[in-house]
Design an enzyme around this catalytic site. Structure first.
Site, short mmCIF file in Angstrom:
data_model
loop_
_atom_site.label_atom_id
_atom_site.label_comp_id
_atom_site.label_asym_id
_atom_site.label_seq_id
_atom_site.Cartn_x
_atom_site.Cartn_y
_atom_site.Cartn_z
N THR A 1 0.84 -1.20 0.00
CA THR A 1 0.00 0.00 0.00
C THR A 1 0.88 1.25 0.00
O THR A 1 2.09 1.17 -0.28
CB THR A 1 -1.06 -0.05 1.13
OG1 THR A 1 -1.94 1.05 0.95
CG2 THR A 1 -0.46 -0.03 2.52
N LYS B 1 2.70 1.34 -4.32
CA LYS B 1 1.92 0.56 -5.31
C LYS B 1 2.49 0.67 -6.73
O LYS B 1 2.53 -0.31 -7.46
CB LYS B 1 0.46 1.03 -5.32
CG LYS B 1 -0.31 0.68 -4.06
CD LYS B 1 -1.76 1.07 -4.28
CE LYS B 1 -2.58 1.02 -3.02
NZ LYS B 1 -3.98 1.36 -3.24
N ASP C 1 -8.06 -3.38 -6.48
CA ASP C 1 -9.03 -2.32 -6.17
C ASP C 1 -10.30 -2.49 -7.01
O ASP C 1 -11.42 -2.38 -6.50
CB ASP C 1 -8.45 -0.93 -6.48
CG ASP C 1 -7.56 -0.41 -5.35
OD1 ASP C 1 -7.53 -1.03 -4.28
OD2 ASP C 1 -6.90 0.64 -5.55
N ALA D 1 -7.64 4.61 -8.22
CA ALA D 1 -8.78 3.74 -7.93
C ALA D 1 -9.74 3.69 -9.12
O ALA D 1 -10.23 2.63 -9.50
CB ALA D 1 -9.50 4.23 -6.67
N ARG E 1 -12.45 15.96 -13.38
CA ARG E 1 -12.03 17.37 -13.45
C ARG E 1 -10.98 17.54 -14.54
O ARG E 1 -11.07 18.44 -15.36
CB ARG E 1 -11.47 17.77 -12.06
CG ARG E 1 -10.91 19.16 -12.00
CD ARG E 1 -10.46 19.47 -10.61
NE ARG E 1 -9.41 18.58 -10.11
CZ ARG E 1 -8.84 18.67 -8.91
NH1 ARG E 1 -9.26 19.60 -8.07
NH2 ARG E 1 -7.88 17.84 -8.55
N GLY F 1 -18.63 2.30 0.63
CA GLY F 1 -17.24 2.04 0.26
C GLY F 1 -16.63 0.81 0.90
O GLY F 1 -15.71 0.21 0.34
#
Ligand SMILES: NC(=O)c1ccc[n+]([C@@H]2O[C@H](COP(=O)([O-])OP(=O)(O)OC[C@H]3O[C@@H](n4cnc5c(N)ncnc54)[C@H](OP(=O)(O)O)[C@@H]3O)[C@@H](O)[C@H]2O)c1
Length: 264
Positions: A67, A71, A108, A136, A157, A244
């Site tokens: 993690t 990664k 993920d 993700a 965005r 989540g």
């Protein structure tokens, strides 16, 4: 009980004290009667290559979880990558083969899709709006295409990052129907928030929730807070909401099975 036959696993991170994976996976091993133990390993970025090379030579190591912040760096240190890891350019679990080769994969996305299915929301054939284009979101886009999503629109965005994800996913799934557009939920069966908006109380909403319709599923990947402003407003609009935590719950099982080399 740790004995001479116990299989070793690890989680590699920096910092390490916040990780919950040891509790989750050691409970999972115990519940499934697996003679294995997972320990935390605190490794700085500069030492990562040395540590990984050492782990490669440990014959009773099943694998390790990776993690923040390792990664992406780990993907370059593996000998082989699974499809999701290649598409995303990052790994979060590594299996050590008997000959010391390291195989990396990214869970993920498959964790998210498994989480959806566990709650009765199979994305196959569905029109899905994915918000965000970070790490993700890239993994989720790959897994949704793999799961046979009907049409996937990515809104972000920074639109160029949405296009970059689409190109990578299409390289693996040429028949998948994908496009990039504004964050307008009209016409979708499901809206997935994979931005980091919602973690902080003063965050803006990732979408105009007044546009949501009651038939839609609104899914979140943020775990804290569990009930984000988006989920609260979606529920008020009559939508079905999806938390989540389901993504993480499913990832634990998928990563354990990957490191073990077979299902428990
Ligand atoms: N449940 C789980 O198991 C799990 C697993 C992994 C991650 N997560 C969560 O998923 C979230 C995203 O993680 P990540 O690793 O993908 O992060 P990331 O790579 O940093 O991507 C962040 C995404 O959020 C967007 N974003 C951030 N601030 C924004 C703002 N002010 N306005 C509009 N968009 C904004 C970014 O847009 P730009 O591209 O324009 O910057 C980008 O698309 C985090 O909350 C993380 O905790 C959950």
């Amino acid at each position: 009980m740790i004995t001479g036959t116990t299989r070793l696993y690890a989680i590699v991170a920096d910092p390490i004290t916040q990780v919950r994976t040891p509790e989750v996976l050691n409970n999972f091993f115990a519940a499934n009667g697996h003679d294995g133990v997972l320990v935390p390993m605190h490794v700085a970025a500069n030492d990562l290559a040395d540590v990984v090379n050492g782990l490669r030579h440990m014959k009773n190591l099943g694998g390790f979880i990776v993690t923040v912040p390792h990664k992406t760096a780990l993907a370059a240190l593996c000998d082989e990558l699974g499809g999701a890891a290649r598409s995303v350019g990052a790994v979060n679990a590594v299996r050590r083969e008997a000959d010391g080769r390291l195989v990396g994969e990214m869970f993920d996305g498959t964790g998210f899709v498994s989480g959806l299915k566990s709650q009765g929301h199979d994305p196959a054939g569905k029109r899905v709006l994915l918000l965000g284009s970070g790490g993700a979101a890239g993994a989720i886009a790959y897994a949704l295409a793999q799961a046979g999503v009907g049409h996937l629109t990515i809104a972000n965005r920074t639109l160029s990052k949405a296009h970059a994800i689409i190109s990578k996913v299409q390289a693996h799934f040429p028949d998948a129907r994908l496009d990039a557009a504004a964050a307008d939920p009209a016409g979708f069966d499901m809206v997935v928030n994979a931005t980091s908006l919602g973690m902080r109380e003063d965050d803006a909403l990732p979408i105009d929730t007044q546009l949501l319709q009651p038939h839609q599923v609104v899914a979140e990947i943020i775990m804290k807070p569990e009930f984000t402003a988006l989920l609260q407003q979606a529920q008020q609009r009559g939508c079905t909401i999806h938390m989540g935590r389901h993504m993480l719950d499913q990832q634990a099982r998928l990563m354990a099975e990957f490191m073990h080399g077979s299902a428990f």
